[in-house]
Scaffold this active site. Structure first.
Site, PDB file in Angstrom:
ATOM      1  N   THR B 179      44.642  37.492  62.297  1.00  0.00           N
ATOM      2  CA  THR B 179      45.603  36.417  62.598  1.00  0.00           C
ATOM      3  C   THR B 179      46.965  36.660  61.958  1.00  0.00           C
ATOM      4  O   THR B 179      47.080  37.280  60.919  1.00  0.00           O
ATOM      5  CB  THR B 179      45.068  35.071  62.108  1.00  0.00           C
ATOM      6  N   GLY B 218      41.614  36.640  54.308  1.00  0.00           N
ATOM      7  CA  GLY B 218      40.739  36.450  53.144  1.00  0.00           C
ATOM      8  C   GLY B 218      40.559  37.746  52.388  1.00  0.00           C
ATOM      9  O   GLY B 218      40.189  38.757  52.976  1.00  0.00           O
ATOM     10  N   GLU B 471      37.341  31.479  63.152  1.00  0.00           N
ATOM     11  CA  GLU B 471      36.428  32.288  63.957  1.00  0.00           C
ATOM     12  C   GLU B 471      36.173  31.632  65.321  1.00  0.00           C
ATOM     13  O   GLU B 471      35.041  31.507  65.779  1.00  0.00           O
ATOM     14  CB  GLU B 471      35.112  32.538  63.198  1.00  0.00           C
TER      15      GLU B 471
END
Lengths: 723, 723
Positions: B179, B218, B471
């Protein structure tokens, strides 16, 4: 941690014509220009064809209130202590409490220099951006002093509020010792005891067991010098039920008094800035004259006088509920502003080879998710303003009636109080629930960016959630409102007429409940606000009549239905107010009128007719053939009417950036630059190693499991040890 | 801050007969005995007439899985690093990240010593109690390595996963660079570029503008040594769309490589333990062989080979969705356990002079709020187990098909994959939404105590909320699933038959959609699970057929309806599984059978027939006269059947105290002692002055406003200065 795509949409091969494709090898420009959210928002802002101030005055209810609110926004934005800053989203619990304490100190200066009504408005606004600070002050000014005012004599109130200056956040600070570890909603079941000791002319306050530990008491852990304590009055072995007592907790050096055990209840889901505490009393003696004795008295000899007119002593509880209903409007305004600015500035997926991706707000589903909340916020604005006005009138009439001993005025005021309990309870519960959902839906509508603390959703939701629980658990309040409605309908069927009551529309229940003809029979009927209002009244009447027989056997069995009635009552109140004010306060040719008409209809179609459709149909108030028009066709049409003006309609809330307090929700709409630049300030990219980096690197570079096992599980060792 | 009462209930004067009233003056005992929640819970536990292990095996799907899960619960409870402790709810973001890093280190030891499937189960369970730790490992093992496995060659996978040991949390740590700041759901629109430079045989990775900054990644901020980067492949000025590349971020000393700019995106609503970061690439060169080239290749000369079978490369995305659906079951189990233990132990309001207050769970409304979620959790357990099993089969078949080049097996597997995209998408979206609502409702049902951090609701909700967004944003996923269903129905109407698909029930759409007769016509029909299943199939078919014409004009216009179809598909899947397993896996005379039958019916009546009733009626699948039975009468009856066994039904989830991790939700039910004693440990009552106490005391003891104004506004000064 990343947002995976819709797999289907993932498959496209976006081939670009090499002719048109600039040389990316130079690494300066992309195949597309960068996003331009600020321009998109500015372009849409240019569509606003009305005066924002005029719309704001409609929302706030008056020119004076609108002006005061706007000036206060400005004052707060400029104040070095009260203003917001993005780094406040990084505060630990300890740091947040420090900030809150500084702000209380700052507020204590305003309370000395501005009118009390203006200060209360300032406090109301501050409560939206710093709910912890808000409640810490309200525990003292609202709960503690209201309790003294409502249950104490004028002399008691004057002593503690004025002479001891609790009303100015000075000398003493009160907390509200009502709930116990084992008792929340059922206050009459509190088990703390206040036993009269005639010999010493004192009450002995005592916590008999763990369940009676005062719990959740805001301010008790560290701030409060006094508490009002809800305790069972015991005189000569007779238990007179729960009464109120002022009990000092700390001495003038702020040290705990003997017999008082206090602790911090610790980490909470939200409102971390509040020092909620628990209190246990062990044989704490207070003078007899510390009992709040406006309605209930104990004489020197232990004779007990019980309240003549008990209901009056609970009027003070209404204020918090009125405030929370109003908070719901301002929270709704704040978060629909953020979500709609983002929805205009954000683009996602291109349609059939378009050069630019589509703005989020142009998706039908996105409109259906957000615009009904925008419309609800408009309805909540006018409805909660009316509630505030009516509540102030009621308090003024009560004071006047008591001062002049005007029995008729008192009687009328008590009638109004009864409906005010219903209205404040149903608006508080319905709107705080709606606001929770609104925050959560707006958060989801901003995708991953909604999950960043700096965009305000998370902290606000956490701070907000308690609103559905405290000062009357929503389900308990709503069941109570629903019960009163059913009882009123029953009395009206028996010939009674309501007077001086906001529930007077129920006087039509006998006719409405018997009507065979549906109120809404064709789709054109959905377009008539007055008819829709009548439809709600009809549904409430028929529903209540239907429940009366069951209620005679068990109120409990119709708990869910009572909650539904309460929600319907809230919506009746909002819709009635919206219609009335639109008729009377807006000029016929004003450009805000068509906007408000669209919002009014969108509000009732998507928030009332749609969600309660099954009930409307079941009771024959709406004909089933209109169902699809209500749930699908008309909402879509109304959304399209509102869609072009979402920037102006949220600008009309007049909330400045500092109050919005969200990086993606700022007025200029420069979403990505605002966001990244603030994130870089709060989290310097220079800190590219974490404090735990060494441990992490050691893990990654750890030696093999054999070496860590000292090689004692090897083949060689096996050979050796097997011999 | 306190929970104000329902005002009506507040008025009672609980007079107690002095005869029976012990002498409170002695301050040792109350007018009532202290609360006895532990006894209440133990008494109800004694009603459990079935073997918990048998029920647990039903929930988990097999004896082996049940045993593994129970052993892992025990292992986690005993592990000094992995176990939970109440004080973990007090951690700051920095402290939480430290704890998470320690836990990752600990997990890295298990990965070396237990089977991978057992490790994955351990990770799945740990994800429920420490979602930050869970996702930090899953970003590497799941997203990063799955992406390499799905898009890279076997040699690429072996190199990074095995030789470089990323698969053992060793040497390197991967993150998932998909993203961007300006692109979440629309991954095909990513703007990071990977430009082939033939001269040096490298790709140049570049971030052209702020919108293309990788965002939310992340592990990027501090942990990751590498990322898979989703970037537009540009070869000889041609844009081939988004492909995947392995890009090193940090060197072996864990220092950032030149050209890599990384930052922490800072505070988040939840998952504070994850170091989500942003990444900007400036002319970063990687070798050509770092492009993942299983399906798409660039030759030394810059010739591009495009994927022959693109769909296969996205199977790896399914795993996360399957996992999140399963998480929803375990979260549901955990929070219904907490809320129902509390509802049994907590008492509130006495009925007509009863000695004891009523248990919360005996209120009709309380049952209606919680028991449908209990039933849903049972349905989710079996449904998500099936999803996991089918997903594993699919992966195994795919591996086998590719290894043996079995074209038929591959073709069948691709058919299954298509329905697996629908199933995983609709279960992930529907169940993560339901779990959000479940946590929030359970929280509210515990009143004020639900708001304490130590009871786990707040942190879990915050950590959980992102599941509805990442997700695959839930609305995007659900719209995609709904679209596929409509398309399938259309193809079936045109004569196609689905094979090797979980959607085969749609093959009946031509008949079902034309049926004039309602499926559920009398209340007895509601009692037949197979008939209800058929009713859902009929509704899906009729609804889809109704939408086909609109879909030809605009898929966008039916966004909301596609979401509804996706939810219905999820429920069909759960109900079908529940019925099938109840028939085939439970002995006829087993005492768990009647319990499961009640839960099955409660599940579909309150979670399917009720919420979608308007649609069922609109399409003539259910006759309107059955409506009240479905929404009101039958749910109430079913709740009363389930009510006596709520302790046993939640005990059957077998989650130990350490996993429940909630002071009011412990097995022994000693709610108040557990709660107060832990709060005293985490917040010592000795700290009765706050760090900011001095400032607070100074505020309370501040001198007058005149003195602070140096007395220069006094009458005397006025007289002086006016001369």
């Amino acid at each position: 941690m990343a947002l995976l795509p819709n797999s289907k949409l993932f498959h496209k091969n976006n081939k670009v014509d090499p002719e048109k494709n600039p040389k990316i090898v130079e690494n300066v420009i992309s195949s597309r220009p960068p996003p331009t959210p600020a321009k998109d928002i500015a372009d849409e802002r240019a569509r606003t064809n009305w005066d924002l101030k005029e719309m704001h005055e409609f929302l706030e209810g008056s020119e004076a209130k609108s002006t005061e609110v706007i000036r206060l926004y400005q004052s707060i934005e400029r104040d070095p202590i009260l203003q917001t800053r993005p780094e406040q989203f990084d505060l630990t619990q300890k740091e947040e409490r420090q900030v809150v304490a500084e702000r209380i100190d700052q507020m204590s200066k305003y309370i000395e220099t501005e009118s009390y009504s203006k200060f209360r408005r300032r406090l109301q606004l501050m409560t939206v951006i710093d709910p912890s600070m808000g409640i810490r002050i309200l525990v003292n000014l609202g709960l503690f002093l209201n309790c003294i005012k409502g249950n104490g004599t004028q002399k008691q109130y004057d002593f503690w509020a004025k002479k001891k200056e609790a009303g100015s956040l000075k000398q003493m600070y009160g907390c509200f010792g009502m709930t116990e570890l084992g008792h929340g909603s059922n206050v009459a079941g509190c088990e703390t005891t206040a036993t009269f000791d005639e010999e010493s002319d004192t009450f002995i306050i005592d916590t008999p067991h763990i369940g009676a530990t005062k719990w959740w008491i805001g301010g008790a852990a560290h701030s409060a010098t006094h508490t009002v304590c809800y305790a069972r009055l015991i005189v000569k072995d007779v238990d007179y039920g729960v009464k109120t007592f002022v009990v000092p907790l700390r001495d003038s050096q702020h040290n705990l008094l003997p017999g008082i055990a206090v602790g911090d209840i610790g980490a909470k889901m939200g409102r971390q800035g509040v020092d909620n505490g628990w209190i246990q009393f062990t044989e704490v003696r207070i003078p007899r004259f510390f009992m709040l004795q406006r309605w209930c008295k104990v004489s020197r000899q232990g004779n007990v006088t019980l309240p003549p007119l008990e209901q009056l002593s609970y009027i003070s509880l209404i204020e918090g509920r009125v405030g929370m209903a109003a908070d719901s409007y301002r929270i709704g305004a704040r978060f629909t502003t953020i979500a709609l600015r983002y929805a205009v500035g954000r683009r996602q997926f291109a349609k059939n080879g378009a050069q630019q991706e589509l703005q989020l707000i142009d998706y039908t589903l996105h409109q259906r998710r957000l615009l009904p909340y925008l419309a609800l916020t408009y309805a909540a604005a006018v409805g909660t303003d009316r509630l505030e006005v009516e509540h102030n009138e009621l308090l003024a009439n009560l004071d006047k009636g008591l001062a002049t001993n005007d029995k008729l005025l008192l009687k009328n005021t008590i009638n109004s109080t009864k409906s005010m309990f219903v209205d404040s309870g149903s608006l508080k519960s319905t709107l705080t629930w709606e606001a929770s959902d609104l925050i959560a839906e707006c958060r989801q509508s901003c995708g991953g960016h909604g999950y960043s603390s700096y965009n305000a959703f998370g902290k606000t939701w956490n701070d907000w959630s308690v609103q559905t629980t405290w000062e009357g658990d929503n389900n308990v309040l709503a069941m109570s409102a629903g019960k009163t409605i059913i009882k009123n309908v029953q009395q009206i069927l028996n010939g009674k007429k309501l007077k001086n009551s906001s529930l007077e529309f129920l006087n039509d229940a006998p006719t409405l409940s018997k009507a065979k003809k549906a109120v809404i029979r064709i789709k054109e009927h959905v377009d008539e606000p007055q008819r829709v209002l009548k439809a709600i009244a009809a549904l409430i009447s028929k529903f209540a009549v239907d429940l009366i027989p069951i209620s005679h056997q068990s109120w409990d069995a119709i708990g869910a239905q009572r909650v539904t009635l309460s929600k319907l009552r809230c919506h009746y109140y909002l819709l009635e107010t919206f219609i009335e004010r639109l008729e009377n306060q807006v000029k016929a040719n004003s450009p805000i009128r068509p906007q408000l008409e669209n919002l009014l209809k969108l509000y009732y179609v998507t928030n009332i007719l749609g969600p309660f459709l099954a009930e409307f149909i079941r009771f024959g108030v709406i004909q089933p053939k209109v169902a699809q028009y209500i749930t699908s066709i008309y909402p879509q049409e109304l959304c399209l009417r509102v869609r072009p003006y979402v920037i102006g309609l949220t600008d009309s809330f007049e909330q400045p950036d500092n109050f919005i307090h969200s990086l993606i929700g700022k007025y200029d709409g420069d979403i990505y630059n605002n966001y990244l630049s603030a994130v870089k300030i709060t989290n310097s990219p220079r800190n590219h190693k974490a404090p735990y980096s060494e441990a992490l690197e050691q893990m990654l570079n750890r030696v093999s499991i054999d070496e860590r096992a000292r090689f004692e599980r090897s083949k060689e060792v096996e050979a050796l040890l097997s011999k």
